[in-house]
Enzyme design. Structure first.
Site, mmCIF file in Angstrom:
data_model
loop_
_atom_site.group_PDB
_atom_site.id
_atom_site.type_symbol
_atom_site.label_atom_id
_atom_site.label_comp_id
_atom_site.label_asym_id
_atom_site.label_seq_id
_atom_site.Cartn_x
_atom_site.Cartn_y
_atom_site.Cartn_z
ATOM 1 N N GLY A 121 54.082 28.030 -3.266
ATOM 2 C CA GLY A 121 53.809 27.713 -4.474
ATOM 3 C C GLY A 121 52.988 28.595 -5.329
ATOM 4 N N SER A 122 52.500 28.146 -6.385
ATOM 5 C CA SER A 122 51.906 28.971 -7.435
ATOM 6 C C SER A 122 50.448 29.624 -6.836
ATOM 7 C CB SER A 122 51.521 28.276 -8.778
ATOM 8 O OG SER A 122 50.483 27.135 -8.319
ATOM 9 N N TRP A 168 59.271 23.061 -5.612
ATOM 10 C CA TRP A 168 60.536 22.473 -5.881
ATOM 11 C C TRP A 168 61.653 23.297 -6.127
ATOM 12 C CZ3 TRP A 168 61.424 25.173 -10.436
ATOM 13 C CH2 TRP A 168 60.252 25.596 -10.855
ATOM 14 N N ALA A 187 56.683 18.919 -3.341
ATOM 15 C CA ALA A 187 56.163 19.025 -4.722
ATOM 16 C C ALA A 187 56.827 17.266 -5.284
ATOM 17 C CB ALA A 187 57.248 19.862 -5.558
ATOM 18 N N SER A 188 56.123 16.990 -6.310
ATOM 19 C CA SER A 188 56.358 15.714 -6.859
ATOM 20 C C SER A 188 57.364 15.487 -7.442
ATOM 21 C CB SER A 188 55.220 15.199 -7.722
ATOM 22 O OG SER A 188 53.654 15.394 -7.136
ATOM 23 N N GLU A 213 52.639 31.552 0.497
ATOM 24 C CA GLU A 213 53.979 32.457 0.041
ATOM 25 C C GLU A 213 53.584 32.064 -1.670
ATOM 26 O OE1 GLU A 213 55.625 34.373 1.396
ATOM 27 O OE2 GLU A 213 55.926 33.918 3.411
ATOM 28 N N LEU A 214 53.089 33.074 -2.203
ATOM 29 C CA LEU A 214 52.656 32.532 -3.618
ATOM 30 C C LEU A 214 53.618 33.162 -4.691
ATOM 31 C CD1 LEU A 214 48.775 32.531 -3.118
ATOM 32 C CD2 LEU A 214 50.473 30.711 -2.722
ATOM 33 N N CYS A 238 60.517 33.326 -6.720
ATOM 34 C CA CYS A 238 59.377 33.920 -6.770
ATOM 35 C C CYS A 238 59.624 35.598 -6.321
ATOM 36 C CB CYS A 238 58.509 33.660 -5.583
ATOM 37 S SG CYS A 238 59.351 33.209 -3.844
HETATM 38 P P1 NDP Z 1 52.498 24.661 -7.539
HETATM 39 O O1 NDP Z 1 51.739 25.584 -6.741
HETATM 40 O O2 NDP Z 1 52.002 23.731 -8.689
HETATM 41 O O3 NDP Z 1 53.169 23.505 -6.598
HETATM 42 C C1 NDP Z 1 53.675 23.862 -5.292
HETATM 43 C C2 NDP Z 1 53.125 22.704 -4.229
HETATM 44 O O4 NDP Z 1 51.625 22.963 -4.091
HETATM 45 C C3 NDP Z 1 53.411 21.416 -4.874
HETATM 46 O O5 NDP Z 1 53.852 20.507 -3.620
HETATM 47 C C4 NDP Z 1 52.255 20.852 -5.428
HETATM 48 O O6 NDP Z 1 52.183 19.446 -5.493
HETATM 49 C C5 NDP Z 1 51.185 21.573 -4.567
HETATM 50 N N1 NDP Z 1 49.836 21.634 -5.473
HETATM 51 C C6 NDP Z 1 49.621 22.152 -6.329
HETATM 52 N N2 NDP Z 1 48.316 22.344 -6.508
HETATM 53 C C7 NDP Z 1 47.681 22.022 -5.308
HETATM 54 C C8 NDP Z 1 46.364 21.906 -5.030
HETATM 55 N N3 NDP Z 1 45.216 22.201 -5.768
HETATM 56 N N4 NDP Z 1 46.036 21.481 -3.710
HETATM 57 C C9 NDP Z 1 46.988 20.944 -2.828
HETATM 58 N N5 NDP Z 1 48.259 21.023 -3.419
HETATM 59 C C10 NDP Z 1 48.837 21.678 -4.495
HETATM 60 O O7 NDP Z 1 53.705 25.363 -7.918
HETATM 61 P P2 NDP Z 1 54.657 25.358 -9.356
HETATM 62 O O8 NDP Z 1 55.337 23.975 -9.419
HETATM 63 O O9 NDP Z 1 53.848 25.827 -10.635
HETATM 64 O O10 NDP Z 1 55.953 26.210 -8.686
HETATM 65 C C11 NDP Z 1 56.072 27.470 -9.218
HETATM 66 C C12 NDP Z 1 55.168 28.557 -8.515
HETATM 67 O O11 NDP Z 1 55.613 28.649 -7.134
HETATM 68 C C13 NDP Z 1 55.611 29.888 -9.167
HETATM 69 O O12 NDP Z 1 54.276 30.840 -9.353
HETATM 70 C C14 NDP Z 1 56.138 30.399 -8.039
HETATM 71 O O13 NDP Z 1 56.320 31.910 -7.948
HETATM 72 C C15 NDP Z 1 55.876 30.011 -6.929
HETATM 73 N N6 NDP Z 1 56.521 30.132 -5.725
HETATM 74 C C16 NDP Z 1 56.197 31.152 -4.586
HETATM 75 C C17 NDP Z 1 57.464 31.351 -3.749
HETATM 76 C C18 NDP Z 1 57.206 32.089 -2.660
HETATM 77 O O14 NDP Z 1 57.954 32.352 -1.699
HETATM 78 N N7 NDP Z 1 56.145 32.996 -2.700
HETATM 79 C C19 NDP Z 1 58.250 30.296 -3.751
HETATM 80 C C20 NDP Z 1 58.635 29.411 -4.793
HETATM 81 C C21 NDP Z 1 57.748 29.511 -5.652
HETATM 82 P P3 NDP Z 1 52.589 18.536 -6.683
HETATM 83 O O15 NDP Z 1 53.866 19.086 -7.179
HETATM 84 O O16 NDP Z 1 52.599 16.986 -6.500
HETATM 85 O O17 NDP Z 1 51.570 19.083 -7.754
#
Ligand code: NDP
Length: 458
Positions: A210-211, A134, A160-161, A232-233, A266
């Site tokens: 994401g995370s 998001w 993201a939700s 990309e975490l 990130c």
């Molecule tokens: P999340 O990892 O929780 O969410 C990111 C996406 O992954 C969402 O669509 C989420 O869905 C989905 N997701 C979460 N858990 C799972 C799973 N077990 N299986 C499949 N899909 C899943 O991220 P946050 O909301 O916590 O976002 C912040 C994090 O993302 C930070 O750590 C940040 O650094 C990282 N990030 C990294 C970036 C990069 O380019 N390296 C860029 C942006 C963020 P849902 O919303 O439905 O839970």
């Protein structure tokens, strides 16, 4: 997590959505697969026309889209405008360069492999699943979608939700631009269907931004089903300030690097590693500039820091700071959530950090800077490398030997010298260690989801 838009500046629910049923998801997978058959039959020139049209649409709708982003996740409105325009720029970049990046690569002397001709030929893979975050609801997606579609792949987006408006906008953008219906399709769902989609033989690859926990789950599933993946975490980037640095400029850029996107980037500078010779000078300026930031309504053009995107995100950042304070760190400015509605957190600087404090090893996804005093470049590199992350880094110095040393020794996907890390369509982007693997953007970004087909002719 419910699929809903909740305005982080007020905490009010704007709109809720029902998740797509299993039947709807199946219909969308079918649509993406059918669209792939149509898209792969088109040429680069045709796809470039459509991609440039998508860029035009983004630019035409920038004001409305910027408001959508700010309401969904609280980004200051001027930054939302910037995000939309960057998406358009990225679309044009790949429209102009895809054919060149994916041109055949002949072996200079084919006789060496007993051939009259031998070359590498890039082909699309098919439907790629994109699990997206998001924090940049349009940019994170378009930086995948533009190269993927230009290569001839189609995309299935699980966003993201908390950003369903962005997810639905992206579902229609590329079709409106002329791409075959289904070339880029959104599934409105939480994370539950992701594992099944990765297992599905029609899905050929997966990308996740994401995370780290989400990355571990999805990369594990991709591995189990032998599917290519890009991860990309998170990051906890070091921003290193050496004695020869231009301190006034470094302290100004340090603020932007930390608070851009309300601190939820990130590639933000999160840990500031400052040489003892310039520590006090840097800190005086850094603290003054962070304290002077205008925090408030992200719709107001004058606001520099808006709310955190979610209540959970705000609580997590508060917990990290409270943990450091309780264990003896010094809060140099900020350090609490202001009274009132919305998920705001004060721009904060913490120093006097010791091992065992959570801020030392965990990612601070909010406007909180950790500062470390070091007395040599070796110590600076040790601190920079001490986390499990390795996304990017920034180095401030006027000394060429510092530059050479840190470029060689920083464990990260990038080093920005005398500047802050920014993603550019032209430059590859991605991390090492727990920040993930694979690259987006630049030429490597479009090749990630291609079959590198070797052609040999006797
Ligand atoms: P999340 O990892 O929780 O969410 C990111 C996406 O992954 C969402 O669509 C989420 O869905 C989905 N997701 C979460 N858990 C799972 C799973 N077990 N299986 C499949 N899909 C899943 O991220 P946050 O909301 O916590 O976002 C912040 C994090 O993302 C930070 O750590 C940040 O650094 C990282 N990030 C990294 C970036 C990069 O380019 N390296 C860029 C942006 C963020 P849902 O919303 O439905 O839970």
């Amino acid at each position: 997590m419910a699929i809903a838009v909740v305005n982080p500046a007020t905490g009010e629910t704007v709109e809720t959505f029902s998740e797509h049923s299993a039947e709807e998801i199946e219909a969308r997978v079918v649509k993406a697969e059918v669209a792939y058959q149509a898209l792969k039959a088109t040429d680069y020139a045709q796809r470039a026309v459509w991609m440039k049209k998508a860029a035009d649409i983004l630019e035409e709708e920038v004001d409305e889209l910027a408001k959508m982003l700010t309401i969904e996740m609280g980004k200051p409105i001027a930054q939302s405008v910037g995000e939309v325009l960057k998406c358009a720029k990225n679309a044009r970049f790949y429209a102009d360069n895809a054919e060149k990046f994916l041109a055949d690569e002949p072996l200079e002397d084919p006789s060496i492999v007993g051939a009259s001709k031998a070359y590498l030929h890039y082909q699309p893979l098919g439907v790629v699943l994109a699990v997206m975050p998001w924090n940049y609801p349009l940019w994170q997606v378009v930086r995948f979608a533009a190269p993927a579609l230009m290569a001839g792949n189609t995309g299935l987006l699980k966003h993201a939700s908390n950003v369903p408006h962005s997810a639905l906008y992206l579902d229609s953008l590329f079709t409106r631009a002329g791409f075959p219906d289904g070339s880029f399709t959104t599934i409105l769902a939480g994370s539950a269907p992701v594992a099944g989609l990765i297992e599905d033989r029609r899905i050929k690859a997966v990308t996740l931004t994401g995370s780290e926990p989400a990355g571990r789950a999805v990369a594990g599933q991709a591995g189990a089903h032998i599917k290519p993946a890009v991860m990309e975490l998170g990051g906890s980037d070091a921003f290193i300030v050496m004695p020869s640095a231009e301190i006034e400029q470094a302290s100004t850029v340090a603020v932007t690097a930390r608070i851009n996107n309300n601190g939820q980037s990130c590639i933000a500078g999160k840990r500031f590693v400052v040489h003892a010779d310039v520590y006090d000078e840097f800190m005086d300026k850094f603290v003054a500039k962070m304290s002077a930031l205008v925090v408030g309504d992200p719709m107001d053009e004058a606001t520099q820091v808006g709310p955190l995107a979610t209540e959970r995100g705000r609580d997590e950042i508060a917990e990290l700071v409270d943990d450091a304070r309780e264990k003896g760190a010094t809060i140099r400015t900020g350090g609490k959530a202001p009274e009132g509605a919305g998920w705001f957190y004060e721009p904060t600087i913490v120093d006097g950090l010791e091992p065992g404090m959570r801020l030392v090893m965990e990612e601070a996804f909010g406007p909180v800077a950790s500062v470390y005093k070091v007395s040599s470049r070796e110590e600076a590199a040790d601190v920079a490398n001490q986390t499990t992350f390795g996304l990017s880094s920034a180095l401030w110095t006027g000394d060429a030997s510092d530059e050479e040393y840190f470029i060689k020794n920083i464990e990260a996907g990038a080093v920005f010298v005398n500047g802050m890390t920014i993603s550019y369509p032209e430059l590859p982007f991605g991390g090492v260690k727990d920040s993930g693997f694979g690259r987006e953007l630049g030429a490597p970004g479009i090749r990630e989801f291609c079959n590198f087909k070797t052609i040999w002719k006797s």
